[in-house]
Write a protein that holds these residues in place. Structure first.
Motif, mmCIF file in Angstrom:
data_model
loop_
_atom_site.group_PDB
_atom_site.id
_atom_site.type_symbol
_atom_site.label_atom_id
_atom_site.label_comp_id
_atom_site.label_asym_id
_atom_site.label_seq_id
_atom_site.Cartn_x
_atom_site.Cartn_y
_atom_site.Cartn_z
ATOM 1 N N THR A 54 93.227 10.834 81.662
ATOM 2 C CA THR A 54 93.665 10.914 80.219
ATOM 3 C C THR A 54 94.538 12.004 79.900
ATOM 4 O O THR A 54 94.750 12.868 80.473
ATOM 5 N N THR A 55 94.978 11.812 78.610
ATOM 6 C CA THR A 55 95.756 12.945 78.003
ATOM 7 C C THR A 55 95.099 14.242 78.020
ATOM 8 O O THR A 55 95.582 15.243 78.413
ATOM 9 N N ALA A 56 93.867 14.258 77.834
ATOM 10 C CA ALA A 56 93.129 15.501 77.837
ATOM 11 C C ALA A 56 92.958 16.163 79.398
ATOM 12 O O ALA A 56 92.755 17.231 79.535
ATOM 13 N N ASP A 57 92.804 15.263 80.234
ATOM 14 C CA ASP A 57 92.763 15.539 81.693
ATOM 15 C C ASP A 57 94.190 16.320 82.250
ATOM 16 O O ASP A 57 93.982 17.603 82.679
ATOM 17 N N ILE A 58 95.215 15.800 81.882
ATOM 18 C CA ILE A 58 96.451 16.208 82.177
ATOM 19 C C ILE A 58 96.696 17.674 81.312
ATOM 20 O O ILE A 58 97.108 18.524 81.942
ATOM 21 N N ALA A 59 96.229 17.656 80.095
ATOM 22 C CA ALA A 59 96.414 18.812 79.231
ATOM 23 C C ALA A 59 95.788 19.910 79.950
ATOM 24 O O ALA A 59 95.976 21.009 79.904
ATOM 25 N N GLN A 60 94.377 19.575 80.149
ATOM 26 C CA GLN A 60 93.733 20.496 80.594
ATOM 27 C C GLN A 60 94.145 21.341 82.077
ATOM 28 O O GLN A 60 94.192 22.521 82.079
#
Lengths: 122, 122
Positions: free
Chosen positions: A3-9
């Motif tokens: 997800t976006t959140a995974d990549i962002a993290q």
């Protein structure tokens, strides 16, 4: 599914560890567009393509001594996220020490950074 | 000439004083688009038009008790700017106290907010 959140993290973790170049190499799209809010006279604030983004990063790393970087985020919305950076740096040429704050807005496409846009604090 | 930085600074000042509604009334374009990162089931994350944005603000103000709001910014790039908000609130219905962090991205057009987009922190 990533997800976006995974990549962002993951990008935030790499930046917190000081691995800015690795974050770019891993996630920049080949045709990434990187947009500064401004820059020195004669320097285009818009870099197009991975090689140009890499060159800007290398120029920055060589031109400044970094005393500390604080990384705050990520803040997510859809396929975009933002990260706040607070940097304590010295410009090597002038010897001037500066405290800079900026917020980066990243737009993902197919799991890669299609655009990064930097907002400068006062 | 009124610049992005001037408008951004005024909006930040209004928010720091707790005058969120006044900031919206003064600067929202009639056809402003306001985009949340998410929301309760059944609530559209996208509000279109000044009346819808106003309604969302009024719902928020009525549904929460605000203990404190920290406003950090503005961070500017071209006709866009970002602001970071850290809020200590209690949801009135559940009684749950929460610390929320978000970054707002504002896009100006003709001196008005054409779009506002909210990114949620972890």
């Amino acid at each position: 599914m990533t997800t976006t959140a995974d990549i962002a993290q993951h990008i935030v973790e790499l930046c917190k560890a000081g691995n800015f170049a690795e974050a770019g190499e891993t996630y920049w799209a080949d045709d990434v567009v990187s947009v500064e809010a401004g820059g020195p006279p004669g320097m285009d604030p818009v870099s197009r393509g991975k090689a140009a983004a890499r060159g800007k990063g290398e120029w920055w790393a060589n031109a400044h001594e970094t005393h500390s970087v604080e990384v705050d985020g990520p803040y997510v919305n859809g396929d975009q996220f933002t990260v706040r950076f607070a940097m304590d740096i010295t410009a090597k040429e002038s010897g001037q020490r500066m405290q800079m704050q900026e917020i980066a807005l990243y737009t993902l496409k197919d799991g890669k950074i299609a655009e990064e846009r930097f907002f400068y604090g006062g």
